[in-house]
Design a protein around this motif. Structure first.
Motif, PDB file in Angstrom:
ATOM      1  N   TYR A  81       0.962  -1.205   0.016  1.00  0.00           N
ATOM      2  CA  TYR A  81       0.119   0.000  -0.078  1.00  0.00           C
ATOM      3  C   TYR A  81       0.932   1.300  -0.002  1.00  0.00           C
ATOM      4  N   ILE A  82       0.541   2.078  -0.908  1.00  0.00           N
ATOM      5  CA  ILE A  82       1.366   3.227  -1.291  1.00  0.00           C
ATOM      6  C   ILE A  82       0.667   4.610  -0.834  1.00  0.00           C
ATOM      7  N   ARG A  83       0.759   5.223   0.299  1.00  0.00           N
ATOM      8  CA  ARG A  83       0.059   6.266   0.782  1.00  0.00           C
ATOM      9  C   ARG A  83       0.063   7.542  -0.105  1.00  0.00           C
ATOM     10  N   GLU A  84       1.133   7.897  -0.661  1.00  0.00           N
ATOM     11  CA  GLU A  84       1.069   8.973  -1.699  1.00  0.00           C
ATOM     12  C   GLU A  84       0.232   8.805  -2.660  1.00  0.00           C
ATOM     13  N   ILE A  85       0.099   7.596  -3.269  1.00  0.00           N
ATOM     14  CA  ILE A  85      -0.889   7.580  -4.636  1.00  0.00           C
ATOM     15  C   ILE A  85      -2.358   6.836  -3.922  1.00  0.00           C
ATOM     16  N   GLN A  86      -2.253   6.619  -2.553  1.00  0.00           N
ATOM     17  CA  GLN A  86      -3.441   5.823  -2.046  1.00  0.00           C
ATOM     18  C   GLN A  86      -4.086   4.657  -3.049  1.00  0.00           C
ATOM     19  N   LYS A  87      -3.188   3.892  -3.245  1.00  0.00           N
ATOM     20  CA  LYS A  87      -3.387   2.374  -3.842  1.00  0.00           C
ATOM     21  C   LYS A  87      -2.622   1.255  -3.222  1.00  0.00           C
ATOM     22  N   LYS A  88      -3.211   0.326  -3.452  1.00  0.00           N
ATOM     23  CA  LYS A  88      -2.531  -1.088  -3.144  1.00  0.00           C
ATOM     24  C   LYS A  88      -1.954  -1.613  -4.512  1.00  0.00           C
ATOM     25  N   VAL A  89      -0.775  -1.830  -4.601  1.00  0.00           N
ATOM     26  CA  VAL A  89      -0.278  -2.253  -5.978  1.00  0.00           C
ATOM     27  C   VAL A  89       0.614  -3.487  -5.750  1.00  0.00           C
ATOM     28  N   PRO A  90       0.655  -4.183  -6.820  1.00  0.00           N
ATOM     29  CA  PRO A  90       1.397  -5.676  -6.798  1.00  0.00           C
ATOM     30  C   PRO A  90       2.995  -4.895  -7.135  1.00  0.00           C
ATOM     31  N   MET A  91       3.871  -5.640  -6.499  1.00  0.00           N
ATOM     32  CA  MET A  91       5.414  -5.026  -6.370  1.00  0.00           C
ATOM     33  C   MET A  91       6.209  -6.405  -6.604  1.00  0.00           C
ATOM     34  N   VAL A  92       7.064  -6.271  -7.731  1.00  0.00           N
ATOM     35  CA  VAL A  92       8.093  -7.220  -7.593  1.00  0.00           C
ATOM     36  C   VAL A  92       9.149  -7.419  -6.712  1.00  0.00           C
ATOM     37  N   ILE A  93       9.377  -8.389  -6.103  1.00  0.00           N
ATOM     38  CA  ILE A  93      10.468  -8.666  -5.434  1.00  0.00           C
ATOM     39  C   ILE A  93      11.484  -9.820  -5.762  1.00  0.00           C
ATOM     40  N   ALA A  94      12.579  -9.787  -5.438  1.00  0.00           N
ATOM     41  CA  ALA A  94      13.802 -10.786  -5.439  1.00  0.00           C
ATOM     42  C   ALA A  94      13.046 -12.063  -4.811  1.00  0.00           C
ATOM     43  N   ARG A  95      13.208 -13.241  -5.234  1.00  0.00           N
ATOM     44  CA  ARG A  95      12.838 -14.443  -4.719  1.00  0.00           C
ATOM     45  C   ARG A  95      13.365 -14.703  -3.208  1.00  0.00           C
ATOM     46  N   ARG A  96      14.698 -14.148  -2.914  1.00  0.00           N
ATOM     47  CA  ARG A  96      15.335 -14.300  -1.702  1.00  0.00           C
ATOM     48  C   ARG A  96      14.644 -13.336  -0.674  1.00  0.00           C
ATOM     49  N   TYR A  97      13.764 -12.323  -0.851  1.00  0.00           N
ATOM     50  CA  TYR A  97      13.137 -11.655   0.018  1.00  0.00           C
ATOM     51  C   TYR A  97      11.802 -12.311   0.339  1.00  0.00           C
ATOM     52  N   GLU A  98      11.175 -12.907  -0.229  1.00  0.00           N
ATOM     53  CA  GLU A  98      10.068 -13.486  -0.245  1.00  0.00           C
ATOM     54  C   GLU A  98       9.367 -13.912   1.266  1.00  0.00           C
ATOM     55  N   ASP A  99      10.337 -14.371   2.024  1.00  0.00           N
ATOM     56  CA  ASP A  99       9.856 -14.701   3.389  1.00  0.00           C
ATOM     57  C   ASP A  99      10.463 -13.519   4.405  1.00  0.00           C
ATOM     58  N   TRP A 100      11.231 -12.709   4.004  1.00  0.00           N
ATOM     59  CA  TRP A 100      11.647 -11.447   4.758  1.00  0.00           C
ATOM     60  C   TRP A 100      10.425 -10.419   4.496  1.00  0.00           C
ATOM     61  N   LEU A 101       9.904 -10.033   3.482  1.00  0.00           N
ATOM     62  CA  LEU A 101       8.917  -8.979   3.401  1.00  0.00           C
ATOM     63  C   LEU A 101       7.733  -9.423   3.884  1.00  0.00           C
ATOM     64  N   THR A 102       7.255  -9.520   5.079  1.00  0.00           N
ATOM     65  CA  THR A 102       6.045  -9.806   5.699  1.00  0.00           C
ATOM     66  C   THR A 102       5.141  -8.572   5.870  1.00  0.00           C
ATOM     67  N   PRO A 103       3.872  -8.925   6.087  1.00  0.00           N
ATOM     68  CA  PRO A 103       2.760  -7.768   6.030  1.00  0.00           C
ATOM     69  C   PRO A 103       3.318  -6.663   7.110  1.00  0.00           C
ATOM     70  N   GLY A 104       2.917  -5.322   6.908  1.00  0.00           N
ATOM     71  CA  GLY A 104       3.493  -4.377   7.898  1.00  0.00           C
ATOM     72  C   GLY A 104       4.967  -3.769   7.833  1.00  0.00           C
ATOM     73  N   LYS A 105       5.712  -4.528   7.045  1.00  0.00           N
ATOM     74  CA  LYS A 105       7.047  -4.131   6.882  1.00  0.00           C
ATOM     75  C   LYS A 105       7.161  -2.782   5.873  1.00  0.00           C
ATOM     76  N   GLN A 106       7.922  -1.681   6.170  1.00  0.00           N
ATOM     77  CA  GLN A 106       8.091  -0.635   5.354  1.00  0.00           C
ATOM     78  C   GLN A 106       9.080  -1.046   4.231  1.00  0.00           C
ATOM     79  N   VAL A 107       8.941  -0.446   3.213  1.00  0.00           N
ATOM     80  CA  VAL A 107       9.427  -0.796   1.857  1.00  0.00           C
ATOM     81  C   VAL A 107       9.655   0.474   0.981  1.00  0.00           C
ATOM     82  N   ASN A 108      10.842   0.450   0.100  1.00  0.00           N
ATOM     83  CA  ASN A 108      10.928   1.242  -1.063  1.00  0.00           C
ATOM     84  C   ASN A 108      10.585   1.044  -2.249  1.00  0.00           C
ATOM     85  N   VAL A 109       9.903   1.585  -2.856  1.00  0.00           N
ATOM     86  CA  VAL A 109       9.414   1.185  -4.259  1.00  0.00           C
ATOM     87  C   VAL A 109       9.661   2.119  -5.321  1.00  0.00           C
TER      88      VAL A 109
END
Length: 124
Positions: A81-109
């Motif tokens: 969820y990106i607050r600046e555009i007020q949308k929930k968007v699908p974001m591509v991630i590296a496979r090594r981060y699939e377990d690390w990026l859990t709900p609630g974590k702040q990310v740069n997009v």
């Protein structure tokens, strides 16, 4: 390197203040800028991004700050969820981060626009 005022950055790069204001509004994430109008302050991260944007303005993708909302059915994606555009968007991630990026974590997009639309990817 502490925060710098917008007018100081414009003088360093020999660019008009109005051009810098447009770049700040279009290219920098919300958390790197404080203040309004010409009395804006840019933090260290924003100064680096702004220096790149001044050199090559059309190639710099837009950066946002978001929160991981949930995992997607495809393991290479998460929903953010990106607050600046007020949308929930699908974001591509590296496979090594699939377990690390859990709900609630702040990310740069990064938002990448092309003729098909806009896609979003994770940036460290």
């Amino acid at each position: 390197m502490p925060k710098k005022r917008l007018k100081t950055i414009a003088a360093e790069h020999d660019v008009q203040v109005d051009e810098i204001v447009e770049l700040v509004e279009s290219k920098l994430p919300e958390h790197t800028v404080t203040g309004t109008g010409y009395a804006r302050w840019i933090n260290e991260e924003g100064q680096e991004l702004l220096a790149e944007a001044v050199d090559i303005p059309e190639l710099m993708p837009k950066r946002y700050r978001g929160v991981v909302h949930s995992k997607a059915p495809n393991r290479s994606y998460v929903y953010a969820y990106i607050r600046e555009i007020q949308k929930k968007v699908p974001m591509v991630i590296a496979r090594r981060y699939e377990d690390w990026l859990t709900p609630g974590k702040q990310v740069n997009v990064e938002a990448i626009e092309d003729e098909k639309g806009t896609s979003y990817r994770y940036v460290r």
